[in-house]
Write an enzyme that holds these catalytic residues in place. Structure first.
Site, PDB file in Angstrom:
ATOM      1  N   THR A 123     -34.881-104.910  -4.630  1.00  0.00           N
ATOM      2  CA  THR A 123     -33.886-105.173  -5.671  1.00  0.00           C
ATOM      3  C   THR A 123     -32.589-105.590  -4.998  1.00  0.00           C
ATOM      4  O   THR A 123     -31.984-104.808  -4.268  1.00  0.00           O
ATOM      5  CB  THR A 123     -33.664-103.929  -6.535  1.00  0.00           C
ATOM      6  OG1 THR A 123     -34.914-103.561  -7.129  1.00  0.00           O
ATOM      7  CG2 THR A 123     -32.653-104.199  -7.636  1.00  0.00           C
ATOM      8  N   PHE A 149     -41.153-104.052 -11.068  1.00  0.00           N
ATOM      9  CA  PHE A 149     -40.830-103.275 -12.263  1.00  0.00           C
ATOM     10  C   PHE A 149     -41.720-102.035 -12.295  1.00  0.00           C
ATOM     11  O   PHE A 149     -42.430-101.774 -13.263  1.00  0.00           O
ATOM     12  CB  PHE A 149     -41.034-104.121 -13.524  1.00  0.00           C
ATOM     13  CG  PHE A 149     -40.209-105.375 -13.556  1.00  0.00           C
ATOM     14  CD1 PHE A 149     -38.877-105.338 -13.939  1.00  0.00           C
ATOM     15  CD2 PHE A 149     -40.742-106.598 -13.182  1.00  0.00           C
ATOM     16  CE1 PHE A 149     -38.099-106.485 -13.961  1.00  0.00           C
ATOM     17  CE2 PHE A 149     -39.981-107.758 -13.208  1.00  0.00           C
ATOM     18  CZ  PHE A 149     -38.656-107.700 -13.597  1.00  0.00           C
ATOM     19  N   ARG A 248     -35.505 -90.996 -25.840  1.00  0.00           N
ATOM     20  CA  ARG A 248     -35.781 -89.570 -25.786  1.00  0.00           C
ATOM     21  C   ARG A 248     -34.608 -88.886 -25.089  1.00  0.00           C
ATOM     22  O   ARG A 248     -34.343 -89.156 -23.906  1.00  0.00           O
ATOM     23  CB  ARG A 248     -37.073 -89.303 -25.027  1.00  0.00           C
ATOM     24  CG  ARG A 248     -37.459 -87.832 -24.984  1.00  0.00           C
ATOM     25  CD  ARG A 248     -38.824 -87.619 -24.384  1.00  0.00           C
ATOM     26  NE  ARG A 248     -39.181 -86.216 -24.343  1.00  0.00           N
ATOM     27  CZ  ARG A 248     -40.350 -85.753 -23.929  1.00  0.00           C
ATOM     28  NH1 ARG A 248     -41.266 -86.605 -23.515  1.00  0.00           N
ATOM     29  NH2 ARG A 248     -40.595 -84.461 -23.931  1.00  0.00           N
ATOM     30  N   PRO A 249     -33.909 -88.012 -25.773  1.00  0.00           N
ATOM     31  CA  PRO A 249     -32.742 -87.371 -25.146  1.00  0.00           C
ATOM     32  C   PRO A 249     -33.150 -86.458 -24.011  1.00  0.00           C
ATOM     33  O   PRO A 249     -34.267 -85.936 -23.975  1.00  0.00           O
ATOM     34  CB  PRO A 249     -32.121 -86.574 -26.299  1.00  0.00           C
ATOM     35  CG  PRO A 249     -33.245 -86.342 -27.256  1.00  0.00           C
ATOM     36  CD  PRO A 249     -34.125 -87.542 -27.149  1.00  0.00           C
ATOM     37  N   GLY A 250     -32.255 -86.277 -23.074  1.00  0.00           N
ATOM     38  CA  GLY A 250     -32.558 -85.448 -21.918  1.00  0.00           C
ATOM     39  C   GLY A 250     -31.309 -85.126 -21.125  1.00  0.00           C
ATOM     40  O   GLY A 250     -30.185 -85.257 -21.632  1.00  0.00           O
ATOM     41  N   GLY A 254     -31.535 -90.855 -13.762  1.00  0.00           N
ATOM     42  CA  GLY A 254     -31.304 -90.805 -12.314  1.00  0.00           C
ATOM     43  C   GLY A 254     -32.404 -91.538 -11.592  1.00  0.00           C
ATOM     44  O   GLY A 254     -32.967 -92.504 -12.099  1.00  0.00           O
ATOM     45  N   CYS A 257     -33.468 -96.023  -8.794  1.00  0.00           N
ATOM     46  CA  CYS A 257     -33.152 -97.360  -9.302  1.00  0.00           C
ATOM     47  C   CYS A 257     -31.960 -97.398 -10.261  1.00  0.00           C
ATOM     48  O   CYS A 257     -30.998 -98.118 -10.013  1.00  0.00           O
ATOM     49  CB  CYS A 257     -34.383 -97.961  -9.993  1.00  0.00           C
ATOM     50  SG  CYS A 257     -35.755 -98.330  -8.887  1.00  0.00           S
TER      51      CYS A 257
END
EC number: 1.1.1.22
Length: 428
Positions: A123, A149, A248-250, A254, A257
């Site tokens: 990347t 990807f 999806r909340p969390g 991190g 990437c």
């Protein structure tokens, strides 16, 4: 038709790329500078946790189509294609450090066969194809961008069942030759210019990070107004224009990437004269989420964690990987330790007593119940499925207080409540 391929670098991307290309029938040699790592790979020892990778490496070694060597020069001497899969770490100003790319290209340049193709899989910032061309110092060698990807934990599946294959090349014949390496994969093929291919990678990661930050912000709103974020997300996801992926909340995003690529895209835009305020906001919301979850743990502990034992389930940045890089769990744990908490943690992919410097200040336990022994709060920060099936009676027995902060909304609320636990989730 089998092609001779050299892969420079045996990290997540390089090792997965080499193993999968050999699985597709190509003759692949993977190169690394670490002799001990190469020796281990030649013995079939895989240094990372990645589903299906062990089997593909073993398959390639058995067939003779996958080899590991030290030293790039002999490996590329008869290669028709050379993949660059070396690190591009974040620099102090947020930009990607291209020194490994330049060094690798300079090393292999004199040894490449004429008309060979160097494929940039790392990347890299927009314009890096030109950087590689200059470092190679060869006018008879083509350079192509072919961004990866791959999601950690499902990288093999993602390589063999991609959503798309993107090839950025100025030379049409070079693009066609690279496309031929992926014959047999049922995926759309996009051929574009190198700058566009490089931008597609950054834009994709930045958009996914944006979705996560957005849903975490919506979760905060749900908590404030008394809504259930799970129902809100379900209703949003039915809209085909939105979809439910990455909503999806969390505890925040991190890994290797998203943080690096988001900061790099901000810097790329800045260098080009555009102030990317939207993406800066995404990064800010993510940092705020780490603090919000730490605050939830502190509130569950009665308003202070100073001297309080906190149990943590999950240290890796996501389940089904052993990668601790830029882990949201470690970001949150770090904030708790700074506030005086005593943290005892368990993760299926992290050895008890690990001396990894990133785990400084954390007691890593050998099982989830040991982590909970004497704890006043249990924080669940990585979405390992096995946590859902643990003995909650045993957890209740060993904890000093029955309080759980579920940073992944992983657990079924009813069994916890029946046992007297107070459960705090995200956006619920």
């Amino acid at each position: 038709m089998a092609q001779k391929i050299a892969v420079i670098g045996t990290g997540y991307v390089g090792l997965t790329t080499g193993a999968c290309l050999s699985h597709l029938g190509h003759d692949v040699v993977c190169v690394d500078v670490d002799a001990a790592k190469v020796d281990a790979l030649n013995q079939g020892e895989i240094p990372i946790l990645e589903a299906g990778l062990d089997e593909l490496v073993q398959e390639g070694r058995t067939s003779g189509q996958l080899r590991f060597v030290v030293g790039a020069a002999p490996a590329v001497a008869d290669a028709e294609f050379v993949y660059l899969c070396v690190p591009t770490p974040q620099g102090g100003d947020g930009s990607a450090d291209l020194s490994y790319i330049r060094d690798a290209a300079a090393e292999i340049g004199p040894h490449l066969p004429p008309e060979s193709i160097v494929i940039n899989k790392s990347t890299v910032p927009v314009g890096s194809t030109r950087v590689v061309e200059q470092a190679l110092g060869r006018s008879d060698v083509h350079v192509v961008s072919n961004p990866e990807f791959l999601r950690e934990g499902s990288a093999v599946h993602d390589f063999l069942h991609p959503d798309r294959v993107v090839i950025g090349a100025d030379d049409q014949s070079a693009a066609i030759r690279v496309a031929g390496l992926y014959l047999g994969l049922a995926a759309p093929l996009q051929v574009t210019d190198p700058a566009s291919a490089e931008t597609i990678k950054y834009a994709s990661n930045a958009f996914l990070a944006t979705k996560i930050s957005f849903v975490n912000a919506i979760a905060a709103v749900c908590e404030a107004v008394g809504a259930d974020v799970n129902d809100v997300v379900l209703g949003m996801g039915y809209d085909k224009r939105i979809g439910d992926a990455f909503l999806r909340p969390g505890p925040g995003w991190g890994g290797s990437c998203f943080p690096k690529d988001s900061h790099a895209l901000v810097k790329i835009a800045e260098d080009a004269g555009y102030d990317f305020d939207l993406l800066k906001g995404v990064i800010t919301v993510n940092d705020q989420q780490f603090t919000r979850v730490a605050d939830k743990v502190e509130q569950a502990a009665g308003g202070s964690v100073d001297g309080v034992t906190i149990a943590v389930w999950g240290l890796t940045f996501k389940a089904r990987t052993d990668d601790l890089r830029d882990s949201p769990s470690l970001e949150i744990v770090g904030r708790l330790v700074e506030r005086g908490a005593v943290v005892r943690a368990y993760d299926p992919a992290v050895d008890a007593g690990s001396d990894d410097a990133r785990l400084h200040g954390i007691e890593v336990c050998g099982d989830p119940y040991a982590a909970c022994d004497g704890a006043s709060v249990l924080a669940i920060l990585t979405e390992w499925d096995e946590f859902k099936w643990l003995d909650l009676d045993k957890v209740a027995e060993v904890m000093a207080a029955k309080r759980v902060v579920d940073g992944r909304n992983l657990m079924d609320r009813n069994p916890l409540v029946r046992r007297g636990f107070v459960l705090e989730g995200i956006g619920r």
